[in-house]
Design a protein around this motif. Structure first.
Motif, PDB file in Angstrom:
ATOM      1  N   ASP A  98       0.808  -1.223   0.000  1.00  9.73           N
ATOM      2  CA  ASP A  98       0.000   0.000   0.000  1.00  9.73           C
ATOM      3  C   ASP A  98       0.839   1.270   0.000  1.00  9.73           C
ATOM      4  O   ASP A  98       0.288   2.374   0.041  1.00  9.73           O
ATOM      5  CB  ASP A  98      -0.991   0.009   1.168  1.00  9.73           C
ATOM      6  N   ASN A  99       2.166   1.147  -0.063  1.00 10.35           N
ATOM      7  CA  ASN A  99       3.030   2.315  -0.185  1.00 10.35           C
ATOM      8  C   ASN A  99       3.482   2.554  -1.618  1.00 10.35           C
ATOM      9  O   ASN A  99       4.311   3.418  -1.874  1.00 10.35           O
ATOM     10  CB  ASN A  99       4.251   2.171   0.727  1.00 10.35           C
ATOM     11  N   VAL A 100       2.963   1.756  -2.542  1.00  8.66           N
ATOM     12  CA  VAL A 100       3.195   1.981  -3.966  1.00  8.66           C
ATOM     13  C   VAL A 100       1.958   2.668  -4.522  1.00  8.66           C
ATOM     14  O   VAL A 100       0.835   2.245  -4.251  1.00  8.66           O
ATOM     15  CB  VAL A 100       3.459   0.647  -4.704  1.00  8.66           C
ATOM     16  N   SER A 101       2.143   3.731  -5.305  1.00 12.25           N
ATOM     17  CA  SER A 101       0.987   4.487  -5.777  1.00 12.25           C
ATOM     18  C   SER A 101       0.903   4.490  -7.291  1.00 12.25           C
ATOM     19  O   SER A 101       0.189   3.690  -7.881  1.00 12.25           O
ATOM     20  CB  SER A 101       1.033   5.921  -5.245  1.00 12.25           C
ATOM     21  N   ASN A 102       1.651   5.361  -7.956  1.00 18.69           N
ATOM     22  CA  ASN A 102       1.533   5.493  -9.406  1.00 18.69           C
ATOM     23  C   ASN A 102       1.879   4.167 -10.088  1.00 18.69           C
ATOM     24  O   ASN A 102       2.992   3.658  -9.978  1.00 18.69           O
ATOM     25  CB  ASN A 102       2.474   6.601  -9.901  1.00 18.69           C
ATOM     26  N   GLY A 103       0.912   3.590 -10.773  1.00 19.61           N
ATOM     27  CA  GLY A 103       1.112   2.291 -11.409  1.00 19.61           C
ATOM     28  C   GLY A 103       0.706   1.117 -10.558  1.00 19.61           C
ATOM     29  O   GLY A 103       0.798  -0.032 -11.004  1.00 19.61           O
ATOM     30  N   LEU A 950      17.569   6.439 -10.059  1.00 21.11           N
ATOM     31  CA  LEU A 950      18.232   5.213  -9.618  1.00 21.11           C
ATOM     32  C   LEU A 950      17.249   4.202  -9.061  1.00 21.11           C
ATOM     33  O   LEU A 950      17.649   3.098  -8.689  1.00 21.11           O
ATOM     34  CB  LEU A 950      19.289   5.543  -8.550  1.00 21.11           C
ATOM     35  N   LEU A 951      15.961   4.568  -8.986  1.00 19.03           N
ATOM     36  CA  LEU A 951      14.958   3.655  -8.457  1.00 19.03           C
ATOM     37  C   LEU A 951      14.520   2.671  -9.538  1.00 19.03           C
ATOM     38  O   LEU A 951      14.709   2.888 -10.726  1.00 19.03           O
ATOM     39  CB  LEU A 951      13.742   4.422  -7.948  1.00 19.03           C
ATOM     40  N   SER A 952      13.914   1.594  -9.087  1.00 14.46           N
ATOM     41  CA  SER A 952      13.401   0.581 -10.004  1.00 14.46           C
ATOM     42  C   SER A 952      12.031   0.156  -9.481  1.00 14.46           C
ATOM     43  O   SER A 952      11.353   0.921  -8.808  1.00 14.46           O
ATOM     44  CB  SER A 952      14.377  -0.591 -10.094  1.00 14.46           C
ATOM     45  N   SER A 953      11.629  -1.076  -9.782  1.00 13.89           N
ATOM     46  CA  SER A 953      10.313  -1.568  -9.386  1.00 13.89           C
ATOM     47  C   SER A 953      10.067  -1.361  -7.893  1.00 13.89           C
ATOM     48  O   SER A 953      10.946  -1.626  -7.069  1.00 13.89           O
ATOM     49  CB  SER A 953      10.182  -3.048  -9.728  1.00 13.89           C
ATOM     50  N   PHE A 954       8.883  -0.894  -7.577  1.00 16.98           N
ATOM     51  CA  PHE A 954       8.408  -0.663  -6.209  1.00 16.98           C
ATOM     52  C   PHE A 954       9.121   0.500  -5.523  1.00 16.98           C
ATOM     53  O   PHE A 954       8.999   0.675  -4.319  1.00 16.98           O
ATOM     54  CB  PHE A 954       8.497  -1.937  -5.366  1.00 16.98           C
ATOM     55  N   GLY A 955       9.865   1.282  -6.304  1.00 13.88           N
ATOM     56  CA  GLY A 955      10.387   2.530  -5.765  1.00 13.88           C
ATOM     57  C   GLY A 955       9.299   3.587  -5.814  1.00 13.88           C
ATOM     58  O   GLY A 955       8.496   3.641  -6.753  1.00 13.88           O
ATOM     59  N   ASN A 956       9.258   4.468  -4.818  1.00 13.16           N
ATOM     60  CA  ASN A 956       8.234   5.514  -4.763  1.00 13.16           C
ATOM     61  C   ASN A 956       8.707   6.608  -3.817  1.00 13.16           C
ATOM     62  O   ASN A 956       9.236   6.315  -2.736  1.00 13.16           O
ATOM     63  CB  ASN A 956       6.902   4.932  -4.269  1.00 13.16           C
ATOM     64  N   GLY A 957       8.547   7.856  -4.235  1.00 17.39           N
ATOM     65  CA  GLY A 957       8.888   8.954  -3.349  1.00 17.39           C
ATOM     66  C   GLY A 957      10.350   9.030  -2.996  1.00 17.39           C
ATOM     67  O   GLY A 957      10.704   9.315  -1.841  1.00 17.39           O
ATOM     68  N   ASN A 958      11.241   8.749  -3.939  1.00 14.81           N
ATOM     69  CA  ASN A 958      12.690   8.824  -3.735  1.00 14.81           C
ATOM     70  C   ASN A 958      13.220   7.803  -2.740  1.00 14.81           C
ATOM     71  O   ASN A 958      14.280   8.010  -2.132  1.00 14.81           O
ATOM     72  CB  ASN A 958      13.114  10.232  -3.259  1.00 14.81           C
ATOM     73  N   THR A 959      12.511   6.683  -2.584  1.00 11.20           N
ATOM     74  CA  THR A 959      12.996   5.642  -1.684  1.00 11.20           C
ATOM     75  C   THR A 959      12.325   4.328  -2.045  1.00 11.20           C
ATOM     76  O   THR A 959      11.560   4.245  -3.015  1.00 11.20           O
ATOM     77  CB  THR A 959      12.734   6.016  -0.214  1.00 11.20           C
ATOM     78  N   TYR A 960      12.605   3.308  -1.258  1.00 10.23           N
ATOM     79  CA  TYR A 960      11.933   2.014  -1.406  1.00 10.23           C
ATOM     80  C   TYR A 960      11.055   1.795  -0.176  1.00 10.23           C
ATOM     81  O   TYR A 960      11.514   1.289   0.853  1.00 10.23           O
ATOM     82  CB  TYR A 960      12.962   0.890  -1.550  1.00 10.23           C
ATOM     83  N   GLY A 962       8.733  -0.230   0.607  1.00 11.50           N
ATOM     84  CA  GLY A 962       8.463  -1.576   1.091  1.00 11.50           C
ATOM     85  C   GLY A 962       9.608  -2.156   1.884  1.00 11.50           C
ATOM     86  O   GLY A 962       9.425  -3.100   2.655  1.00 11.50           O
ATOM     87  N   VAL A 963      10.810  -1.590   1.726  1.00  9.61           N
ATOM     88  CA  VAL A 963      11.995  -2.065   2.442  1.00  9.61           C
ATOM     89  C   VAL A 963      12.212  -1.266   3.710  1.00  9.61           C
ATOM     90  O   VAL A 963      12.497  -1.814   4.779  1.00  9.61           O
ATOM     91  CB  VAL A 963      13.241  -1.977   1.527  1.00  9.61           C
ATOM     92  N   TYR A 964      12.093   0.048   3.587  1.00  3.47           N
ATOM     93  CA  TYR A 964      12.320   0.949   4.723  1.00  3.47           C
ATOM     94  C   TYR A 964      10.992   1.545   5.182  1.00  3.47           C
ATOM     95  O   TYR A 964      10.047   1.652   4.401  1.00  3.47           O
ATOM     96  CB  TYR A 964      13.282   2.066   4.321  1.00  3.47           C
TER      97      TYR A 964
END
Length: 979
Positions: A98-103, A950-960, A962-964
């Motif tokens: 739920d922390n992924v938005s666009n897409g 530098l972000l890839s899949s599941f990156g959002n808002g200049n960070t990851y 789902g990890v942090y």
């Protein structure tokens, strides 16, 4: 959380109490049951559930490393989404959440061993949850979860081809006799004080994030009521739940307040999109072709050269936590007519409504727009700049436009995602004669997604609104004059804030898609004790046990898209598959209770699968061996061969265009790639040096299904040791090595890998995946993209070591006073390799310890959780402290590997290690009421700020996220009532 080392996990939980109000529902029991997948022992009505084996035998030992998350762990974590609890496990890599938005598609998924959520199987009580590609963890009613078993090694021979990296089995509460209600409330509190990041926003005159925020509220309510009847031969249980999450926008946090770009290798700058609020023009014809112009900031109809000061900060309205409203419910029942026959059934339902939100829409660059050179909304200077000598005539000029709709009437783009899921399972089971039991079951499930994309510019309408002429002094659309679109409203894109409210209303057109997947499974399983027939080792106390079964499975996919969606590159699709499977499993104790051989146990399994779209059948199998020289030590090892056939989505997924972080080395006035290199990607000599950059380093890929896919082949090896020393009471430890290799894995190639390989190696395969837009040569819009459909690629290989240590210390043994007990549990994982071969015969790259555009989310060498829980001797209360650790990772593009290498970046060269500390407390106030409260991320630590390119899949808002932890400190309170 707890590691199950040797014996089977406990079966069901029985609740005593009175619930006579439900007795009237007992008549339904003959048709319905409690979601139980495996047979019950007739003697005590206790269900034997052993995740990782089909053999149902009390005290069965398994060779598969199995980690269990219990209901107590869930309460300590304060989790309201099951995927949040699973993502904390070191064996799990964050996926959709739920922390992924666009897409985002509105789902939450689990990804074991970072091999993809499509290579692990999600079960409910040992049976498939939903169609595999729609396995949304949100479907699980959290309050009904007794425990979660995670087998993070191959299990395809037991459960089917999808279980390459393992299974996640949700064991639900059984035989509830009473009422159980639960409520929880959580809120995030965060102090924004990153002066370096705040200064970047201030330098651009952007509004900074508030100094302190309280947001991200989540509310959960659930209730379950059940009753046993007829001497506990039957039970009926009803349950329902409600979840609500409030959205959080990215302007509420320092790290996401603006789009972080790289000013140089060591410096961040607040960037943004060239699709800006003033209005960008990139003429493709005329005297100023391939020149980037923009409307003047003063609102005049004047074009000036574009520079970064015009860039649009698109992050403030984007979500870092989606809004979500979810209702779940169901009914479970079973009744034992006799030991030979028990009827059971289960129905579950979910209605989930989520919104993702992104910046306001635009006339986006990449679409070639025609503007007639006598458009009365242009100034004469603009007409001359665009059209040259044709200014004032009816001739059309071609141009890209990047005009963000931010004026009066503007609305953020919103993706309305409505998931409706149904699941029914029912059947009969029992013991037909001594030592033999059966389970005949039918499962039906359906997952529906209705999606409406709102507040988005319809390019067809935009084109009509740009073709404008003067009719009696009134700017009028040509389509109004010729009658093709009487509703057309002219739009003035030739000055800042030039579009009227009526123009906004005309441009916005929602698009609608409808997707549905169904799964039907008919199965029959038989369990037998072979000892009664003399099938037994002369050196063992127990005889052999066997499980046999047959399964027929059908899956269908239907995807429909309206005309607006199809115009934007999303096409309809449909398909179906079916498979017939037969399987068997044998457990054979070789030696038991002998000197230096407490137990030597062998297990093997085989499954044959015949898919209707494959010419031949496929075989999966396993071999397991356990050796315990003494009761204190057990060695275990296994080999699993899995053959995973393509899923229905991989075969028939609709063709779609999607954004991806990538940089086109052939764009700009001074491309980083040579003319010869760019020619390999489809760039003509006339286009070289005149191709527009992908806006905000976001290019486009075209994805979709492939009906010619072949099965993957995977080999899994595990070897481990279990220590339960009698000389250290209440201590246990496991150490397990694993290696999994998937050959011919099904995937879409990473866009940046395609770009790098073509430019750096001139490989014709990769160069053939470029589809540059005609004329402009760009890799964005609806005509320019990298082809990235599903295909059989090279191999994936991962290996590592899992560690689990548990110890219970009675403080009285240390201080000679009864100060309670301390429970310690450490669950950690060492990542040794994470290797990818994009295509056979090509090289490989290893993402161990790396993150970045190709490696994706951080792959730390070490992750762990260490939970320490104190149990009070004076009151029924506990206090629990959890330490979550994520090891450091380095930027993959800074390495020398040809697949990964790119320009050196210093500021994000390394992400530091992260430690999060969580504190929780529980208190049983009465026999009926239990309270809990806690704080996660006590120290309110920010996630790392990473440049968006530098972000890839599941990156959002200049960070990851789902990890942090993306929101900072989170506080929760909850209560459970049972009677």
């Amino acid at each position: 959380m707890q590691k199950i080392h040797a014996k089977s996990a406990p079966g069901s939980v029985l609740r005593s109490g009175r619930a006579s109000v439900l007795a009237a529902g007992a008549a339904m029991v003959a048709l319905m049951a409690g979601g139980q997948a495996l047979a019950q022992s007739v003697d005590d009505l206790q269900e034997i559930v052993i995740t990782g084996s089909r053999i149902k035998q009390a005290n069965l030992t398994t060779a598969s490393p199995l980690t269990t998350v219990g209901s107590q762990d869930l309460q300590y974590q304060g989790t309201t989404n099951m995927v949040d609890a699973l993502n904390r496990l070191p064996q799990v890599t964050a996926d959709a959440n739920d922390n992924v938005s666009n897409g985002a598609d509105g789902t939450s998924r689990v990804n074991l061993r970072n091999l993809g959520s499509n290579r692990n199987l999600v079960l409910i009580d040992g049976q498939r949850m939903l169609p595999p590609e729609t396995a949304d963890i949100n479907f699980i009613p959290t309050a009904m979860v007794d425990r979660v078993d995670v087998v993070s090694g191959g299990a395809s021979a037991v459960y089917g081809s999808d279980a390459v990296s393992g299974v996640v089995n949700f064991i639900l509460r059984k035989n509830l006799d009473g009422v159980r209600a639960d409520v929880q409330y959580s809120i995030a509190q965060h102090d924004n004080g990153n002066t370096a990041l705040r200064s970047l926003s201030q330098a651009k005159n952007f509004t900074t994030a508030p100094s302190e925020v309280w947001d991200g509220i989540k509310k959960d309510i659930s209730v379950a009521a059940g009753t046993n009847f007829d001497g506990k031969k039957g039970n009926v249980t009803l349950f329902a739940g409600y979840h609500y999450s409030m959205p959080v926008t990215q302007n509420k946090r320092d790290y996401s307040n603006c789009d972080l770009n790289l000013k140089d290798a060591n410096t961040f700058i607040c960037g943004g999109s060239s699709n800006n609020a003033y209005g960008l023009f990139y003429p493709l014809s005329g005297p100023n072709a391939n020149t980037t112009l923009v409307n003047a900031k003063d609102g005049s109809k004047t074009w000036v050269p574009y520079n970064s000061s015009f860039a649009y900060n698109y992050t403030p309205t984007n979500y870092i936590q989606r809004t979500d409203k979810r209702e779940t419910g169901g009914l479970a029942a079973h009744y034992e007519f006799a030991k030979e026959i028990e009827a059971y059934g289960n129905f579950m339902y979910m209605n989930d409504h989520s919104f993702s939100q992104a910046a306001p829409s635009a006339l986006f660059q990449g679409t070639t727009f025609n503007i007639n050179c006598n458009n009365p909304l242009m100034s004469s200077a603009q007409a001359s700049t665009l059209c040259g000598a044709d200014a004032g005539t009816n001739t059309d000029a071609q141009t890209f436009i990047g005009y963000r709709l931010t004026g009066p009437g503007s609305q953020p783009r919103r993706d309305d995602l409505r998931h409706i899921d149904y699941r029914f399972t029912g059947g009969f089971r029992g013991e037909v004669w001594d030592g033999w039991s059966y389970d005949a079951n039918f499962l039906w499930s359906k997952a529906i997604l209705n999606e409406t994309y709102m507040n988005n510019v319809d390019n067809t309408k935009a084109q009509r609104a740009l073709e404008v002429v003067n009719v009696n002094g009134v700017p009028t659309c040509k389509s109004v004059i010729d009658g093709t679109d009487p509703t057309c409203v002219p739009i003035n894109v030739f000055q800042y804030n030039g579009i009227s409210q009526a123009g906004y209303n005309y441009l916005y057109s929602p698009s609608h898609t409808h997707g549905a997947q169904t799964e039907k499974v008919g199965s029959l399983s038989i369990n037998g004790d072979l000892e009664q027939y003399g099938i037994k080792s002369p050196w063992a106390k127990k005889g052999a046990a066997i499980a046999l079964g047959f399964e027929h499975r059908e899956e269908t996919l239907l995807f429909e898209a309206d005309q607006v969606a199809q115009a934007n590159g999303t096409l309809p699709s449909h398909g179906s598959i079916s498979v017939d499977e037969g399987y068997g499993e044998l457990q054979f104790p070789i030696i038991q209770d002998k000197p230096l051989v407490e137990e030597l146990l062998f297990n093997t399994g085989y499954r044959y699968s015949k898919y209707d779209y494959l010419d031949g059948g496929v075989s999966t199998y396993k071999f397991e061996l356990q050796y315990a020289p003494v009761s204190d030590v057990r060695f275990r090892g296994s080999y699993n061969r899995a053959v995973r056939a393509a899923s229905i989505s991989e075969l028939f997924a609709p063709t779609t265009l999607g954004n991806v972080a990538a940089v086109d080395p052939c764009s700009g006035s001074s491309p980083t790639a040579s003319a010869a290199q760019c020619a390999l990607t489809g760039v003509t000599s006339a286009q070289y040096g005149h191709i527009a950059d992908c806006p905000s380093a976001v290019c486009v890929t075209q994805g979709g299904g492939n009906s010619a896919l072949k099965p993957e082949t995977a080999d899994t090896f595990t070897a481990g040791v279990v220590l339960t020393p009698t000389f250290i009471p209440n201590f246990s430890a496991t150490l397990d090595y694993y290696t999994i290799k998937v050959d011919g894995y099904i995937s879409a190639l990473d866009a940046q890998t395609v770009i790098n390989q073509c430019v750096q190696t001139a490989n014709p395969y990769f160069c053939g995946l470029f589809h540059r837009a005609k004329g402009s040569g760009v890799l964005f819009g609806t005509d320019g993209y990298i082809i990235a459909g599903n295909q059989n690629t090279g191999h994936l290989q991962t290996s590592g070591v899992d560690i689990d240590v548990s110890y219970k210390l009675a403080l009285e043994d240390v201080v000679n006073r009864n100060w309670g007990d301390l429970d310690f549990n450490l669950t950690g994982s060492v990542l040794l390799t994470r290797e990818t071969q994009p295509l056979p015969s090509l090289g490989t790259y290893d993402c161990t310890g790396l993150f970045g555009p190709t490696c994706g989310q951080p792959n730390p060498r070490w992750r762990h959780q260490l939970r320490t829980t104190w149990s009070s001797p004076w009151v029924p209360a506990t206090v629990s402290l959890n330490w979550r650790f994520i090891g450091p990772t380095s930027l993959s593009s800074n390495t020398a590997n040809d697949f990964l290498a790119s320009d050196f970046v210093g500021i994000n060269a390394k992400l530091p290690s992260y430690s999060y500390f969580d504190l929780a407390m529980t208190y049983k106030m009465t026999d009926y009421l239990s309270l809990r409260a806690g704080v996660n991320n006590i120290l309110d630590r920010d996630p790392p700020a990473i440049a968006s390119s530098l972000l890839s899949s599941f990156g959002n808002g200049n960070t990851y996220p789902g990890v942090y932890d993306p929101l900072g400190r989170t506080i929760f309170v909850g209560a459970t009532v049972e009677f």
